[in-house]
Scaffold this motif. Sequence first.
Motif, PDB file in Angstrom:
ATOM      1  N   TYR A 129       0.807  -1.224   0.000  1.00 26.78           N
ATOM      2  CA  TYR A 129       0.000   0.000   0.000  1.00 26.78           C
ATOM      3  C   TYR A 129       0.843   1.279   0.000  1.00 26.78           C
ATOM      4  N   SER A 130       2.144   1.134  -0.161  1.00 23.92           N
ATOM      5  CA  SER A 130       3.003   2.320  -0.190  1.00 23.92           C
ATOM      6  C   SER A 130       4.289   1.997  -0.940  1.00 23.92           C
ATOM      7  N   ASP A 131       5.080   3.021  -1.177  1.00 20.94           N
ATOM      8  CA  ASP A 131       6.362   2.827  -1.848  1.00 20.94           C
ATOM      9  C   ASP A 131       7.325   2.084  -0.923  1.00 20.94           C
ATOM     10  N   ALA A 132       8.352   1.533  -1.511  1.00 24.78           N
ATOM     11  CA  ALA A 132       9.370   0.833  -0.724  1.00 24.78           C
ATOM     12  C   ALA A 132      10.013   1.797   0.264  1.00 24.78           C
ATOM     13  N   PRO A 133      10.248   1.344   1.493  1.00 19.88           N
ATOM     14  CA  PRO A 133      10.827   2.228   2.510  1.00 19.88           C
ATOM     15  C   PRO A 133      12.298   2.553   2.286  1.00 19.88           C
ATOM     16  N   GLY A 134      12.935   1.898   1.330  1.00 15.05           N
ATOM     17  CA  GLY A 134      14.346   2.151   1.038  1.00 15.05           C
ATOM     18  C   GLY A 134      14.825   1.229  -0.066  1.00 15.05           C
ATOM     19  N   GLU A 135      16.113   1.181  -0.269  1.00 17.75           N
ATOM     20  CA  GLU A 135      16.651   0.330  -1.315  1.00 17.75           C
ATOM     21  C   GLU A 135      16.643  -1.137  -0.925  1.00 17.75           C
ATOM     22  N   HIS A 136      16.704  -1.396   0.361  1.00 22.24           N
ATOM     23  CA  HIS A 136      16.747  -2.787   0.801  1.00 22.24           C
ATOM     24  C   HIS A 136      16.162  -2.890   2.214  1.00 22.24           C
ATOM     25  N   MET A 137      15.775  -4.077   2.603  1.00 20.82           N
ATOM     26  CA  MET A 137      15.306  -4.320   3.965  1.00 20.82           C
ATOM     27  C   MET A 137      16.489  -4.762   4.834  1.00 20.82           C
ATOM     28  N   SER A 138      16.258  -4.836   6.129  1.00 20.00           N
ATOM     29  CA  SER A 138      17.310  -5.246   7.064  1.00 20.00           C
ATOM     30  C   SER A 138      17.276  -6.754   7.277  1.00 20.00           C
ATOM     31  N   LEU A 139      18.451  -7.382   7.254  1.00 26.60           N
ATOM     32  CA  LEU A 139      18.556  -8.816   7.496  1.00 26.60           C
ATOM     33  C   LEU A 139      19.896  -9.119   8.169  1.00 26.60           C
ATOM     34  N   TYR A 140      19.810  -9.849   9.271  1.00 27.07           N
ATOM     35  CA  TYR A 140      21.017 -10.283   9.978  1.00 27.07           C
ATOM     36  C   TYR A 140      20.886 -11.776  10.285  1.00 27.07           C
ATOM     37  N   ILE A 141      21.922 -12.521  10.006  1.00 22.21           N
ATOM     38  CA  ILE A 141      21.923 -13.951  10.278  1.00 22.21           C
ATOM     39  C   ILE A 141      23.128 -14.302  11.141  1.00 22.21           C
ATOM     40  N   GLU A 142      22.876 -14.820  12.313  1.00 25.36           N
ATOM     41  CA  GLU A 142      23.947 -15.326  13.180  1.00 25.36           C
ATOM     42  C   GLU A 142      23.942 -16.852  13.053  1.00 25.36           C
ATOM     43  N   TYR A 143      24.611 -17.323  12.037  1.00 25.08           N
ATOM     44  CA  TYR A 143      24.581 -18.754  11.714  1.00 25.08           C
ATOM     45  C   TYR A 143      25.543 -19.525  12.606  1.00 25.08           C
ATOM     46  N   ARG A 144      24.998 -20.529  13.279  1.00 25.06           N
ATOM     47  CA  ARG A 144      25.802 -21.411  14.141  1.00 25.06           C
ATOM     48  C   ARG A 144      25.383 -22.856  13.838  1.00 25.06           C
ATOM     49  N   PRO A 145      26.194 -23.585  13.061  1.00 19.29           N
ATOM     50  CA  PRO A 145      25.792 -24.919  12.613  1.00 19.29           C
ATOM     51  C   PRO A 145      25.644 -25.942  13.735  1.00 19.29           C
ATOM     52  N   ARG A 146      26.275 -25.706  14.881  1.00 17.30           N
ATOM     53  CA  ARG A 146      26.219 -26.688  15.965  1.00 17.30           C
ATOM     54  C   ARG A 146      25.267 -26.299  17.094  1.00 17.30           C
ATOM     55  N   THR A 147      24.575 -25.199  16.925  1.00 19.23           N
ATOM     56  CA  THR A 147      23.634 -24.764  17.961  1.00 19.23           C
ATOM     57  C   THR A 147      22.522 -23.958  17.284  1.00 19.23           C
ATOM     58  N   LEU A 148      21.906 -23.036  18.010  1.00 16.79           N
ATOM     59  CA  LEU A 148      20.805 -22.264  17.445  1.00 16.79           C
ATOM     60  C   LEU A 148      21.312 -21.151  16.540  1.00 16.79           C
ATOM     61  N   THR A 149      20.609 -20.943  15.431  1.00 22.18           N
ATOM     62  CA  THR A 149      20.887 -19.837  14.527  1.00 22.18           C
ATOM     63  C   THR A 149      19.836 -18.751  14.737  1.00 22.18           C
TER      64      THR A 149
END
Length: 230
Positions: A129-149
């Motif tokens: 219902y509106s224009d994009a708020p910016g060029e990109h959205m925010s995304l952060y991934i703390e990847y830990r293969p042996r525990t919780l990501t």
Amino acid sequence: METMPNVQELMNNAVLALNENGILHQIVQKQIEKTLEHIINDVFGSFSEFSKTVEKAVQSALKINIDSLDLPGYNTLVIETVREKVDQLIHVQGIERLQQQLDEVLNGAKKEYSLQEIVDAIKGDATDYSDAPGEHMSLYIEYRPRTLTFIYMDSEPDVQKYRCNYGLVVNQDGTVHSVKIDGTELNKNQIMNGFHGSEKLLFQAYATKATLVGYQDEDEIDTSYDNEED
């Protein structure tokens, strides 16, 4: 010459007799139950108004002025009856409402979701219902293969990860451990209000303990908004 009977006294005696026989209690209980059922059916789906409506009903009931009848404990009777009926109706209809919402939101649930799919849904919600708020959205991934990501997402650009509206915690085996929507853990009120778009995907992934794929590297996820005009 016969004395005219005192009408007020006759009415008082009649009501007192009903009270002694327990009939008045039954009448009050039935009327309150009918009133509350009507209130719950009309406004139960709107939590912002629900408590106010019930409060007004209780206040209205307590304002009944029958001091002239000298019925001890009447107000206590009303309070206890209202409390009992409200508890019963909220419990029964609350469960029914919750079940209805769950059936609707889980319709079409899958065993596997990709992070890109969820990211695209968040971007789609932001531009419906509106224009994009910016060029990109925010995304952060703390990847830990042996525990919780831990995954943090927000439709706005450059939002600090702990301030992001959406969150995913993924188990070591890739199944969804927990979800945050609007910055909070899922709760009953959110479910009662229903989910749409990206929130629905997040809830489905959590409720069915689905597997999340393609979340290991945030550089592989397209977070940009397509600002090109058709």
